[in-house]
Design an enzyme around this catalytic site. Structure first.
Site, PDB file in Angstrom:
ATOM      1  N   LYS A   1       2.595  -2.159  -8.234  1.00 22.28           N
ATOM      2  CA  LYS A   1       3.953  -2.021  -8.731  1.00 22.28           C
ATOM      3  C   LYS A   1       4.940  -2.825  -7.909  1.00 22.28           C
ATOM      4  CE  LYS A   1       7.292  -0.338 -11.215  1.00 22.28           C
ATOM      5  NZ  LYS A   1       7.516  -1.049 -12.476  1.00 22.28           N
TER       6      LYS A   1
ATOM      7  N   LYS B   1       3.743  -8.982 -20.725  1.00 18.72           N
ATOM      8  CA  LYS B   1       3.330  -7.583 -20.895  1.00 18.72           C
ATOM      9  C   LYS B   1       1.883  -7.497 -21.369  1.00 18.72           C
ATOM     10  CE  LYS B   1       6.316  -5.204 -19.308  1.00 18.72           C
ATOM     11  NZ  LYS B   1       6.456  -6.303 -18.431  1.00 18.72           N
TER      12      LYS B   1
ATOM     13  N   ARG C   1       1.068   1.960  -5.958  1.00 22.47           N
ATOM     14  CA  ARG C   1       1.294   0.932  -4.936  1.00 22.47           C
ATOM     15  C   ARG C   1       0.001   0.215  -4.550  1.00 22.47           C
ATOM     16  NH1 ARG C   1       6.101   1.237  -2.494  1.00 22.47           N
ATOM     17  NH2 ARG C   1       5.275   0.102  -0.724  1.00 22.47           N
TER      18      ARG C   1
ATOM     19  N   TRP D   1      -3.812  -1.659  -1.331  1.00 25.16           N
ATOM     20  CA  TRP D   1      -3.868  -2.839  -2.190  1.00 25.16           C
ATOM     21  C   TRP D   1      -4.254  -3.979  -1.268  1.00 25.16           C
ATOM     22  CZ3 TRP D   1      -0.993  -7.501  -3.024  1.00 25.16           C
ATOM     23  CH2 TRP D   1      -1.247  -8.111  -4.257  1.00 25.16           C
TER      24      TRP D   1
ATOM     25  N   GLU E   1       8.619 -12.541 -21.880  1.00 21.34           N
ATOM     26  CA  GLU E   1       8.389 -11.185 -21.398  1.00 21.34           C
ATOM     27  C   GLU E   1       7.286 -10.492 -22.206  1.00 21.34           C
ATOM     28  OE1 GLU E   1       8.868  -9.495 -18.943  1.00 21.34           O
ATOM     29  OE2 GLU E   1       8.720  -7.393 -19.551  1.00 21.34           O
TER      30      GLU E   1
ATOM     31  N   HIS F   1       4.919 -30.352 -29.821  1.00 21.06           N
ATOM     32  CA  HIS F   1       4.827 -31.465 -28.867  1.00 21.06           C
ATOM     33  C   HIS F   1       3.527 -31.411 -28.073  1.00 21.06           C
ATOM     34  CE1 HIS F   1       8.825 -32.843 -29.865  1.00 21.06           C
ATOM     35  NE2 HIS F   1       9.217 -31.574 -29.827  1.00 21.06           N
TER      36      HIS F   1
ATOM     37  N   CYS G   1       0.881  -1.149   0.000  1.00 22.65           N
ATOM     38  CA  CYS G   1       0.000   0.000   0.000  1.00 22.65           C
ATOM     39  C   CYS G   1       0.920   1.200   0.000  1.00 22.65           C
ATOM     40  CB  CYS G   1      -0.849   0.028   1.269  1.00 22.65           C
ATOM     41  SG  CYS G   1      -1.828  -1.469   1.504  1.00 22.65           S
TER      42      CYS G   1
ATOM     43  N   ASN H   1       1.271  -0.098   5.908  1.00 27.01           N
ATOM     44  CA  ASN H   1       1.643  -0.820   4.691  1.00 27.01           C
ATOM     45  C   ASN H   1       2.427  -2.049   5.117  1.00 27.01           C
ATOM     46  OD1 ASN H   1       2.639  -1.688   2.196  1.00 27.01           O
ATOM     47  ND2 ASN H   1       4.370  -0.287   2.295  1.00 27.01           N
ATOM     48  N   GLY H   2       1.951  -3.213   4.739  1.00 27.39           N
ATOM     49  CA  GLY H   2       2.640  -4.450   5.112  1.00 27.39           C
ATOM     50  C   GLY H   2       1.621  -5.488   5.529  1.00 27.39           C
TER      51      GLY H   2
ATOM     52  N   GLU I   1      -0.607  -8.493 -18.647  1.00 25.49           N
ATOM     53  CA  GLU I   1      -0.840  -7.624 -17.507  1.00 25.49           C
ATOM     54  C   GLU I   1      -1.523  -6.313 -17.856  1.00 25.49           C
ATOM     55  OE1 GLU I   1       2.691  -6.662 -15.206  1.00 25.49           O
ATOM     56  OE2 GLU I   1       3.894  -6.438 -16.995  1.00 25.49           O
TER      57      GLU I   1
HETATM   58  C1  AGP Z   1       6.374  -6.445 -14.512  1.00 24.32           C
HETATM   59  O1  AGP Z   1       5.778  -5.799 -15.562  1.00 24.32           O
HETATM   60  C2  AGP Z   1       5.537  -6.749 -13.352  1.00 24.32           C
HETATM   61  N1  AGP Z   1       4.832  -5.635 -12.891  1.00 24.32           N
HETATM   62  C3  AGP Z   1       6.124  -7.640 -12.282  1.00 24.32           C
HETATM   63  O2  AGP Z   1       6.227  -8.895 -12.877  1.00 24.32           O
HETATM   64  C4  AGP Z   1       7.480  -7.275 -11.649  1.00 24.32           C
HETATM   65  O3  AGP Z   1       8.502  -7.372 -12.594  1.00 24.32           O
HETATM   66  C5  AGP Z   1       7.745  -8.209 -10.455  1.00 24.32           C
HETATM   67  O4  AGP Z   1       6.752  -8.032  -9.493  1.00 24.32           O
HETATM   68  C6  AGP Z   1       9.113  -8.015  -9.837  1.00 24.32           C
HETATM   69  O5  AGP Z   1       9.270  -6.735  -9.324  1.00 24.32           O
HETATM   70  P1  AGP Z   1      10.694  -6.206  -8.898  1.00 24.32           P
HETATM   71  O6  AGP Z   1      11.535  -6.142 -10.126  1.00 24.32           O
HETATM   72  O7  AGP Z   1      10.433  -4.857  -8.303  1.00 24.32           O
HETATM   73  O8  AGP Z   1      11.265  -7.167  -7.905  1.00 24.32           O
END
Ligand code: AGP
Length: 622
Positions: free
Chosen positions: A617, A485, A27, A74, A481, A504, A2, A100-101, A488
């Site tokens: 994030k 993208k 966050r 969050w 990757e 396969h 958060c 937060n936590g 998400e």
């Molecule tokens: C990437 O687009 C994502 N938002 C997510 O997979 C991210 O890379 C992952 O949570 C790791 O975060 P970090 O690099 O801050 O450890």
């Protein structure tokens, strides 16, 4: 996971709290709330949903007062709802908390506090905190917070206020980020620096178990035993604009365009043609390297995907076996980690809970640890034996872009450094790789200049339910990757496959019209296999690479440079592709038009580029 903020000064606290929270919405954005002390009374306003709901409420029911705390959530315990929103207050008074936590022992604490007559309204783990502080309160808020934290297990960054001590905020952190901003006649707390950057550049980076008392007299930092700590001020040198959108309609698009600079900055002082690669405080002797039994690269999400690039770079160049591991899995395996192992924790934020936990476990065993992270002063950077920073600048968009490409660059630097130490790097090879790396920023610019074409293609696939990404070797890592993208931010189901693996089993899913994004290199026969089943193929190929146009429905060309480095450019294409699919942009009339259009299409479609649903994030929970 958060965001929290706090303000003590002479101005209306809610103005800063709202502004600060808007900078922290990345966050979490399930709810937002503030508590302000008004004439000795704590007043709370909180609302489920985006910050805009809270802003609307404040426009009808303002919160006066010059001291306050705020929170953007969050959800981890309890659904997003008004009652689960922070701030939370003790049932027996007005001690009020933003958190937060995660409090791991909250259920036993709740049971105990209930037996002491406290009542609970929410489903959150946080609500035990104000009740616990109240239980220990004996006329001194600081002491009560210290006593309460002795009982808490888990992670927390806390901001605490009470009408009984209406002149202060008490704050503390453990395993969740918290900074203090020191302004002119006003002080702040926040989960991240951008929240306070419009007000001050003088920051205290708090360590775990440091307690802060903010009053109109200033900030004091204490140990739990009450001893004062003299903190050094960290001066923020990066531009205020670096934390803003800078004219782009989303942070993600801005960050995609920042990649040439981010890559350049990441190489600055590290790569020069006639010098050895310089990795700063990461230094190994040849004996240490000789004795090293293995390297693990441990990370999550996009950072994990960059780790896959790292494996290829280190194994190719330095011939050292590398295993790339998902941090949340690694913790629950029985990996072979010894005091001869190098654990590389790769993390943009440097706060990812699973990655941090691996780092801590590895240190207990005595393994050598290296952090590669983008955030100075983050937990992972502070706790590892040494750190290499990716110099990408703040990455705000949930979808990681510039962190990924700069991580990929650092992986290449690490491979070169280790190879050199082993005496494996021939000077011509070293020069070729360095040249390619140094060329990379301008080549990324060339790819960015193709965004109109990419936008056009994105439109073609924007209504798909499923997509396949195919690649071989490093391109397979890129495919993974690219698929992440698009999942998400565009919410399209996508799968990445090694080109040769599809036949396969998964090829059974290919039917006329299935859209495939194929990173063409070394894979043409696999592409033909799906084409002959009716798939429509979007190819990504190097310029001047021969392409059979009867196989490809669309082709995106990327500049040709040294093969080991060039695939990073493919990532930029995939990011752009994901971006544009998410926003269903009609292409054509130049970048500005496309950006404006992106905003409106995204709004129409309901894809929020920088705040994709269910994501945050920085994942600071297990
Ligand atoms: C990437 O687009 C994502 N938002 C997510 O997979 C991210 O890379 C992952 O949570 C790791 O975060 P970090 O690099 O801050 O450890």
């Amino acid at each position: 996971m958060c965001g929290i903020v706090g303000y003590v000064g002479k101005k209306k606290a809610s103005d800063f709290l709202i502004e600060g929270l808007s900078k922290l919405e990345y966050r979490g954005y399930d709810s937002a709330g503030i508590a302000v002390i008004n004439n000795g009374k704590v007043e709370i306003r909180k609302h489920k949903g985006r910050l805009s709901n809270l802003v609307e409420e404040l426009s009808n029911n303002s919160a006066e007062g010059t001291i306050g705390i705020g929170h953007t959530r969050w959800a981890t315990h309890g659904e997003p709802s008004d009652v689960n929103s922070h701030p939370h207050q003790t049932s027996k008074g007005d001690i009020t908390v933003v958190h937060n936590g995660i409090i791991e022992n909250y259920s036993e604490l709740t049971q105990w506090l209930k037996s002491e007559g406290y009542e609970f309204k929410s489903a959150t783990d946080t609500e035990v905190i104000p009740n616990l502080i109240h239980y220990y309160y004996n006329g001194n808020l600081f002491e009560a917070v210290v006593k309460a934290t002795e009982k808490l297990e888990g992670s927390y960054a806390l901001g605490v206020v009470s009408g009984q001590e209406p002149d202060k905020i008490v704050a503390v952190r453990k395993d969740s980020p918290l900074i203090v901003g020191i302004g002119q006649g006003e002080t702040f707390i926040a989960s991240d620096i951008p929240a306070v950057l419009n007000y001050t550049r003088d920051i205290y980076l708090l360590e775990d178990n440091e307690f802060v008392v903010l009053t109109n007299e200033g900030v004091e930092v204490f140990e739990a035993n009450g001893d004062k700590i003299n903190k050094e001020i960290y001066k923020v040198t990066w531009n205020e604009d670096a934390a803003e959108k800078g004219g782009y309609d989303s942070f993600m698009l801005k960050e995609i365009h920042e990649q040439p600079k981010a890559i350049k900055d990441t190489m600055a002082g590290r790569v020069a043609l006639n010098e050895k690669v310089n990795l700063g405080d990461f230094k190994l002797t040849s004996e240490e390297l000789e004795n090293m039994d293995r390297i693990y690269i441990v990370a999550c999400g996009t950072a994990y995907n960059a780790g896959l690039m790292g494996k290829v770079a280190i194994e190719d160049l330095a011939r050292i076996p590398v295993e790339v591991a998902i941090a949340s899995e690694f913790r629950y395996r029985n990996p072979i980690v010894t005091n001869k192992t190098l654990i590389v924790t790769l993390s943009q934020s440097g706060e990812t809970a699973d990655t941090l936990a691996v780092l801590r476990d590895a240190k207990k065993i005595g393994a050598k640890t290296l952090a590669i992270t983008n955030v100075v002063g983050s937990s992972i950077s502070r706790e590892a034996d040494s750190v290499i920073y990716t110099m990408a600048g703040p990455e705000i968009a949930v979808a990681s872009t510039k962190a990924y490409t700069t991580q990929a660059v650092v992986m290449n630097l690490l491979g070169m450094y280790l190879a050199d130490l082993k005496g494996l790097l021939k000077s011509e090879e070293e020069a070729e790789i360095k040249n390619a790396l140094l060329e990379l920023p301008s080549k990324v610019e060339e790819v960015l200049n193709q965004k109109a074409q990419i936008a056009k293609i994105a439109k073609l696939i924007s209504q798909e339910k499923d997509l396949f990404y195919l690649g071989r070797d490093v391109d397979y890592a890129l495919a993974i990757e690219g698929a992440l993208k698009i999942k998400e931010i565009a919410y399209i189901h996508s799968e990445a496959y090694a080109g040769g693996e599809l036949k396969h089993g998964t090829i059974a899913l290919i039917e006329p019209g299935t859209k495939i994004i194929a990173l063409k290199d070394k894979m043409i026969s696999n592409i033909r296999e799906v084409k002959s089943r009716g798939a429509e193929i979007i190819g990504i190929a190097y310029e001047n690479q021969e392409v059979d146009l009867s196989v490809f429905d669309e082709i995106i060309r990327i500049p040709q440079i040294s093969t080991r480095i060039a695939p990073i450019l493919g990532a930029v294409v995939l990011q752009l592709l994901a971006y544009y699919v998410a926003t269903r942009i009609a292409p054509i009339l130049g970048a500005v038009v496309l950006q404006l259009l992106a905003y409106y299409v995204a709004t129409e479609r309901g894809c929020d580029i920088d705040k994709p649903r269910n994501l945050a994030k920085s994942v600071t929970v297990e």
